[in-house]
Design an enzyme around this catalytic site. Sequence first.
Site, PDB file in Angstrom:
ATOM      1  CD  GLU A  10      -4.635 114.038  79.199  1.00  0.00           C
ATOM      2  OE1 GLU A  10      -5.173 113.791  78.097  1.00  0.00           O
ATOM      3  OE2 GLU A  10      -3.416 114.228  79.331  1.00  0.00           O
ATOM      4  CD  GLU A  70     -10.429 111.606  80.215  1.00  0.00           C
ATOM      5  OE1 GLU A  70      -9.852 112.595  79.689  1.00  0.00           O
ATOM      6  OE2 GLU A  70     -10.682 110.571  79.595  1.00  0.00           O
ATOM      7  CB  CYS A  72      -1.161 114.976  73.516  1.00  0.00           C
ATOM      8  SG  CYS A  72      -1.734 115.399  75.135  1.00  0.00           S
ATOM      9  CB  SER A  89      -7.311 111.037  77.850  1.00  0.00           C
ATOM     10  OG  SER A  89      -7.934 112.293  77.764  1.00  0.00           O
ATOM     11  CE  LYS A 111      -0.501 116.746  67.204  1.00  0.00           C
ATOM     12  NZ  LYS A 111      -1.624 116.517  68.132  1.00  0.00           N
ATOM     13  CD  GLU A 144      -4.726 114.880  66.412  1.00  0.00           C
ATOM     14  OE1 GLU A 144      -3.767 115.648  66.238  1.00  0.00           O
ATOM     15  OE2 GLU A 144      -5.163 114.591  67.534  1.00  0.00           O
ATOM     16  CD  GLU A 194     -12.482 109.469  64.458  1.00  0.00           C
ATOM     17  OE1 GLU A 194     -11.886 109.991  63.498  1.00  0.00           O
ATOM     18  OE2 GLU A 194     -12.342 108.262  64.772  1.00  0.00           O
ATOM     19  CB  CYS A 199       6.386 117.335  70.277  1.00  0.00           C
ATOM     20  SG  CYS A 199       4.906 116.524  70.906  1.00  0.00           S
TER      21      CYS A 199
END
Lengths: 163, 625, 567
Positions: free
Chosen positions: C279, C282, C299, C319, C354, C357, C362, C498
């Site tokens: 990151e 980036e 994230c 990102s 999560k 996710e 993907e 989190c």
Amino acid sequence: MNREFDYSVVDGIIDGNGRKISSVISILQDIQEHYRYLPREIFPYLADAVAVSEARIYSVATFYENFSLEPKGLYVVKVCDGTACHVRRSIPILNRLRSDLGLSERKVTTDDLLFTLETVSCLGACGLAPVLTVNDKVYPAVTPDKASQLVKSLREEATHAAA
Amino acid sequence: MLLRNREELRKARSVYAESLEKQRLKILVCAGTGCMAGGSPAIRDRLLALLRERNIACAVTLEKEPHGADVGIKQSGCHGFCEMGPLLRFEPQGWLYIRVTPDDCEEIVEKTVVNGEHIPRLAYRADAGVFERQDDIPFYRKQTRLVLEHCGQIDATSIEEYLAVGGYSAFEKALFEMSGDAIIDEVSRAALRGRGGGGFPTGRKWMQVKRQKATPKYLVCNGDEGDPGAFMDRSIMEGDPHRMLEGMMIAGFAAGASEGYIYVRAEYPTAVQRLRVAIRQACDFGLLGDNILGSGFDFGIRINRGAGAFVCGEGSALTASIEGKRGMPRVKPPRTVEQGLFAKPTVLNNVETFANVPQIILRGSDWYTGIGTKNSPGTKAFALTGNIVNTGLIEVPMGTTLGEVIFDIGGGIRGDAGFKAVQIGGPSGGCLTGEHLTLPLDFDSLKKVGAMVGSGGLVVMDDRTCMVEVARFFMNFTQNESCGKCVPCREGTKRMLAVLEGIVSGNGREGDIELLLELADTVSATALCGLGKAAASPVVSTVKYFREEYEEHIRNKRCPAGTCQKLKRLRIDPALCKGCSLCVKTCPAGAVTGEKKQPHTLNTDLCLRCGACIPVCRFHAVVEE
Amino acid sequence: MNREFMLIDGLPAPLQGEKNLLELIRKAGISLPTFCYYSELSVYGACRMCMVENEWGDLEAACSTPPKAGMKVRTNTARLRAYRRMILELLLADHCRDCTTCPKNDSCRLQELAVRFGIERVRFPNTAEAPDIDDSSPCIRRDKNKCILCGDCVRMCSEIQNVGAVDFAYRGSKMTISTAFDVPLAESGCVGCGQCAAVCPTGALGVKDDTRRLWEAVSDPQVKVVVQIAPAVRVAVGRELGLAEPENCMGRIVAALRRMGIDEIFDTSVGADLTVLEEAGELLSTLKKGSDLPLFTSCCPAWVAYCEKSHPELMRAVSTCRSPMQMFASLIKEHGKRSGRKVFHAAIMPCTAKKFEAARPEFRHGGAPAVDCVITTQELIRMIRESGLVFAELEPEAVDMPFGTVTGAGLIFGVTGGVTEAVIRCVSADKTPGALRAAAYTGIRGMSGSKEALVRVGDRDVKIAVVSGLAHAEELIGRIGAGEKYDFVEVMACPGGCVNGGGQPLASAFDREERGDLLYNADRMSSIKRSEENPLMMTLYNGLLKGKVHDLLHVHYRTENTGVSHA
């Protein structure tokens, strides 16, 4: 977004009332007036227009008795069951119409989308009790027979108009 | 016609008054919801056609230039005597014709319009004879019509007629001769109390809003009259919309509000339409808008239609609804006067309250406090419904006794039954019984006996009414209309209804009354909003006055009034039964047995109490007990 | 000093600016019962449990009444007890009372208060219909019949998260909590953050349970089970597992997992270090190229889902870095290719999103997901309890090699501002301890939902925004839309980051702060503070990741995979 749905009517209504949350109820009223119910397609569209979630629009629409998520009949018959009408026997009228139209407490609209039968808690026409309304026109001092006759003539009127 | 200043307003008023004066005969066709449903629009059309046929000049609107037409036909507001509609009133004679049909119009034009004759057959009759004049009819004679003074007297759709009878004089006086404080002071000295039910001092409310620093300030008129059996506010909105607007403008000016909202029940389409017309007229005349009459005061009024939720009669639910949200009451504080509509200071009063204001400003608080009682001055409109002879809308001074209202004005109980009770204040109110007939109707007296004025619905019940069923009816209503937010109202009323349904259907159990009272106590003490707190009142007051009726249902499975269908017991009188067996064929449960030509018997265990056998018996042998 | 006070049950309580009576009464040591009050949500005032009696015998809801000097209230009178009992009885009447089989057993507020008020009978018949369970969402399980309509989830979802996936529907006794047209949660606007489940007082909303799947893998001898543990997990289990003082329990968790039969145990902070490096790269290239939009972090999967659903036009600025969990999972699966056994990878996360996710297409390679199963902190706690392990008596153990070296930068990912601070450490040319301190005091630490900082990178100032709670993100997006310029934006869906994730045990504002502090402590204690100084990184880039950086560590999200129903 459903591509088949023509949003031009809804656009007009939204613009007429203003793109703001406080217009939601009057927008829904106008949409219902046009379609005789609230088509599902308008919910995400309206949510976007006034910048709230679709669930919020659904929440408002289901709170108020007058909104219908199901298509309503051409004639919306409301039998008043306010206090005055109740004591002057409005329930037999309701029962008669239900049996005439093949409707029940759960099924309120006929399959041909001609009639929707509802009760309403006091139309404020207590002096004429018992009353019913058809598309907001008040019919006074109704009896089960009169109501039955009225529905019959409305049906004829509709078939006549269709022909 | 835009009026730019005070002078122009005064001039307009005198021009229209002159124009009205010129009309030799004024025919007021009642255009209240009741009479319209009874066919009054057809009567008006017929009259117009007949007059045209005979070339009688007639005016349907009041013109600025006094014209030749000498007959004026008007759509008036509700006369209140709905039982007798459709109604026709003639001015200047003051005659009232009742139950008019289009077929009567020919004769009316011939005799009354052309020859000026009275038609006795269309007049109201009672024991004492024929009543020519409306004001002589007992129903009207005992009333004091202040708020309703124009209802039935002028055209409800015409700002010109309202001006002609002195309309907007109070607003004019307030605007040009009084300060906001002076207006509030006058209203406070008049001790005007909110007519929506609570009876909160109106002047104090306005002052609290005026003192708030936040801007803008809003004014909201509560026209969400949802109590079953109440239609006072509807009649005002339909019959004299300008008076209400005038009251709102005065309040707006006094409290420093710039925008007013009228929230009208969806079930009142005529009221919405009349108010729309009235607002448009007021805008056209420059009585609403910017810089009204050159005074520098800006004020606008909008209409919001309700969408079918009784709870929106509660202030914070109503403002939530105007904001486009679910009509759920919110916790207070903050109060509406601090953070009401759009979280801004808000004056919220009901229709009748605003309609009281112009007279107070015009005639002064001394005059106003001369009417009614010390702590509840003025008048109150009531809707009389139920088992009463004269159903309709009345207005009496506060403090008039219940007996006067029911017997002198209402004409007593319909048919040959006796008086049993009256439910006052709708589903939030309580019942009054024979012992209360001498009770003065005012805020404090009613509160003392556990009832409330509420919005003013009076549902009269005769001695054939089952009070447990009445309680069930109101609880069913409240339960259906609960917004569902707070636990005691949502769950408590549901359980109370279930207990009541059990009692009226013969499944009542020992302890049910105590459970009802325990639930009622919790609901009234802990519910979030006023409607929730009052939801249990019908149960509490019927238990208080008619406990033995509950006990009879529970212990002996008997309905003393004989109305609870499920508690009826049918029996075949062997002396009358001829054994024709028609009832055997009709009975869906196979409860009737017997040999042909022998008296039959009815097995009460199998009987569904549907009563289908009663009408088929030609010998009246099936008896209910 | 403020000398104003009021009387609570006869004892004086000083007024210190409390918003309402309820907060004051709780400060006075009285646990006033409520279902619908959370200090960070708007006051709803519907459960009526917190009512108190004033000196005139009137009842007032403590949650909505401001305290005033001289006020006298009683919190526990005969009337109040009777009303509270009746309210509980009414709530229990239609509620499922099979507590033993309810996932919220022992953590249900309705159960707790029913026990506390001694509700021994319910006089009303149960008229509820059969269970109505929606388990369409990979993250959250709904059981409508256990709903008491307190509205906590509705306010959380709209006020804090600006998602509004659920709302009230209908009214009165027919009222429910519903998505628009009652579509399954998976087809609604839900982003899976799980904050609704965190505040739900009953079993109506809970975290989807995947513990069976992990247990099955553990008992399969053909399968090698590898887990990674996210930073925020270790600071949220202690109290639940019987530790007296809050502590960083990483060592004990590792020990517990080994006893449970997990083959290899790693720390997600290694994944975080990779994220920092990628990151940071980036960010530097974005700064160099120049862009109309800031670089948004990626994230948080709930944030990514929110952005896809509500602001697809911004996705180009998010990102391309995979989340630390997914980066690390790629490594583990790549590494696992070398072992002969089939690898089952479970990630232990503070987060419900999560789960969603991990299931995204993907992140599938050859049909298999990189993360086979996500276990939230709450589920981990249940598994440890189920194993019968006495947590307090476990000796801390270290994670496995070869991914055993962690940095402070990776650990602070678990708290709002942590990602940003780690990236600042990386991009800053000044590598002195002083620079570390400076980074900590730029304004990016703390539990505020919306923070800003200006940081010198090379020859320019980098403007940074750190938001947590999606409503704050929405507000920031509004400002960006209105023309405000930022270079770097960190978004965490859960307020506080989190540590307060939807999969964690419910945290009060105080708990959140405490969990955050524990992570900052771990950072202070760690010998390596910067991701780029982690020797493991060098090894990885030169080894496992060689030539595969883009394939294994980056992603291009495809919006059709968010499951938006109405798009």
